[in-house]
Motif scaffolding. Structure first.
Motif, PDB file in Angstrom:
ATOM      1  N   GLY A   1      27.658   9.831  -7.012  1.00 23.30           N
ATOM      2  CA  GLY A   1      27.808   9.308  -8.271  1.00 23.30           C
ATOM      3  C   GLY A   1      29.153   9.850  -9.096  1.00 23.30           C
TER       4      GLY A   1
ATOM      5  N   ALA B   1      23.440   8.557 -10.089  1.00 24.84           N
ATOM      6  CA  ALA B   1      24.034   7.119  -9.831  1.00 24.84           C
ATOM      7  C   ALA B   1      23.322   6.020 -10.684  1.00 24.84           C
ATOM      8  CB  ALA B   1      23.586   6.793  -8.329  1.00 24.84           C
TER       9      ALA B   1
ATOM     10  N   GLY C   1      21.709   5.967 -24.006  1.00 18.36           N
ATOM     11  CA  GLY C   1      22.484   6.993 -24.400  1.00 18.36           C
ATOM     12  C   GLY C   1      22.520   8.198 -23.810  1.00 18.36           C
TER      13      GLY C   1
END
Ligand SMILES: Cc1cc2nc3c(=O)[nH]c(=O)nc-3n(C[C@H](O)[C@H](O)[C@H](O)COP(=O)(O)OP(=O)(O)OC[C@H]3O[C@@H](n4cnc5c(N)ncnc54)[C@H](O)[C@@H]3O)c2cc1C
Length: 416
Positions: free
Chosen positions: A39, A237, A367
């Motif tokens: 990722g 990821a 968040g």
């Protein structure tokens, strides 16, 4: 790494700006690395950067199935703050905020980090109680936090309506003055550029399709660019954490939801801070280009498509007009969606798994942008040493078995 400075700008201007180096190399995937990160969002890239910088581990690859920052990092509304309720979260997010405060200089790239203040509005007694409780908790943890009266809210953000007859009157707000926004793409590019300069391989268009195990140990990955072996693997990821973890037989307590955002046409500077409202459910800031950047809640259903439903946008617009009648004739320009992986307690998972050599950094939900540097910092420590940093120790996968949850629904229930 080519440094940006006034001098280098002048020097390159003389040659027509034709000799700037690319921000990072385009390396071929090697057969083996000490650490492979799955990722190439901000968290993965920050992890690679801190692995090289803080731990001297440069034999690292970041594998990204698309382009770096093309996931949630490049799709979010960039709100940065650290005013979470519990000690564990406060410590982690505040550590991250402190890193933000020096990051532009450290990465030598303008992240457009602007500490313009974040207001969380209170519209009912429940909001007021939650807000004041959080302000007190933040102060006990050394995090800047203030409680404002409606008049103080108006003074801080003059265009907001504090009409007591409004359907959702403003009864007060929490304010974190050190909170603000940053330019999301630059965050991905800044970490990528600095990590690449320290020797990290950033491999784009490289999709992980399988995780190789040797008994109880993860030993490598199958990708669309071939097989790669690794001593340790970090899954970062977002949006597909459960999908990638399942490749190693690990089941995660996550739900993936679409989350949308949109921007208005650009207008002159009018909104001086970030405004968030849980009850009417919208959050808004104004970018340096002049666009209003708006977000709201997740779509209620699970999905892996980066798009959401119209009714969520409609609700978000209604909430915006409720708080700022002045925006009623503003035109919206663009909307998009990301996929957020949400944990039952609205807190992330950062740490080892039951599979040896396999580590997780996921579940940041709505968040995680604000946590990008802090998350990379602690995950790098975890990957380098094999054990969690004290700041991420409470955020283990084991908490869902032990019951030691870190319930941040109050501070994180509004998507941000
Ligand atoms: C609309 C929206 C608004 C948001 N607003 C805020 C906000 O205001 N403030 C805030 O703090 N947070 C916000 N967030 C949340 C925040 O964006 C994320 O928590 C954070 O960006 C996650 O960063 P990341 O690097 O982990 O994920 P990402 O940037 O999503 O990176 C994960 C990467 O993994 C890659 N990947 C997935 N599967 C594979 C595979 N099989 N092989 C290789 N690569 C793979 C993806 O392509 C992706 O690039 C928002 C999110 C959205 C969607």
């Amino acid at each position: 790494m080519q440094r940006f400075s006034l001098l280098s700008l002048v020097r390159h201007a003389l040659s027509g700006h034709e000799n700037w180096q690319p921000f990072w190399r385009t390396p071929a995937l090697k057969p083996r690395y000490r650490i492979v990160i799955v990722g190439g969002g901000g968290h993965g890239l920050a992890t690679a950067y801190y692995l090289a910088k803080n731990h001297g581990i440069r034999d690292v690859a970041v594998l990204e199935r698309g382009w770096i920052g093309g996931g949630n990092t490049g799709r979010n509304t960039t709100i940065i703050r650290s005013n979470y309720l519990w000690n564990e979260s406060g410590a982690l997010y505040e550590h991250s905020l402190k890193l933000w405060e020096g990051l532009t200089e450290e990465l030598n790239l303008n992240l457009m980090f602007s500490q313009r203040g974040v207001l969380n509005l209170a519209h009912n007694l429940g909001d007021v109680r939650e807000g004041i409780r959080r302000v007190e908790a933040n102060r006990l943890n050394g995090i800047d936090a203030e409680w404002l009266t409606p008049e103080q809210v108006k003074a801080f953000c003059p265009i907001i309506s504090i009409d007591r007859q409004a359907r959702y009157p403003i009864l007060g707000a929490t304010l974190q003055r050190r909170g603000g926004i940053a330019r999301h793409d630059n965050v991905a590019w800044g970490f990528a550029r600095a990590a690449d300069a320290l020797g990290v391989d950033i491999v784009q268009n490289c999709e992980v399709t399988g995780i190789l195990r040797d008994g109880s140990r993860a030993v490598g990955l199958e990708t669309n660019q071939g097989r790669v072996m690794a001593d340790r693997i970090g899954i970062v990821a977002a949006g597909h954490s459960s999908v990638v973890a399942a490749m190693a037989g690990v089941r995660l307590p996550l739900q993936s939801h679409p989350l949308q955002a949109l921007v208005s046409e650009p207008i002159k500077p009018i909104l001086p801070c970030v405004v968030m409202s849980n009850a009417v459910h919208v959050y808004v800031s104004q970018s340096d280009k002049g666009e209003l950047v708006l977000g709201a809640g997740i779509d209620a259903y699970n999905s892996y498509s980066q798009r959401g439903s119209f009714h969520v946008i409609e609700h978000q617009m209604a909430a915006l007009i409720e708080l700022f009648p002045i925006f009623s004739r503003l035109r919206m320009m663009r909307s998009w969606g990301g996929i957020v992986d949400v944990c039952p307690d609205a807190s992330p998972i950062i740490g080892p798994t039951a599979v040896e050599g396999l580590f997780l950094n996921c579940g940041w939900g709505t968040g995680g942008f604000k946590a990008t540097p802090g998350s990379g910092f602690v995950f790098a420590h975890t990957l380098a040493t094999g054990a969690p940093h004290p700041l991420n120790a409470p955020f283990s996968l084991a908490r869902f078995a032990s019951g030691a949850l870190i319930d941040e629904h109050g501070a994180a229930a509004v998507a941000h």
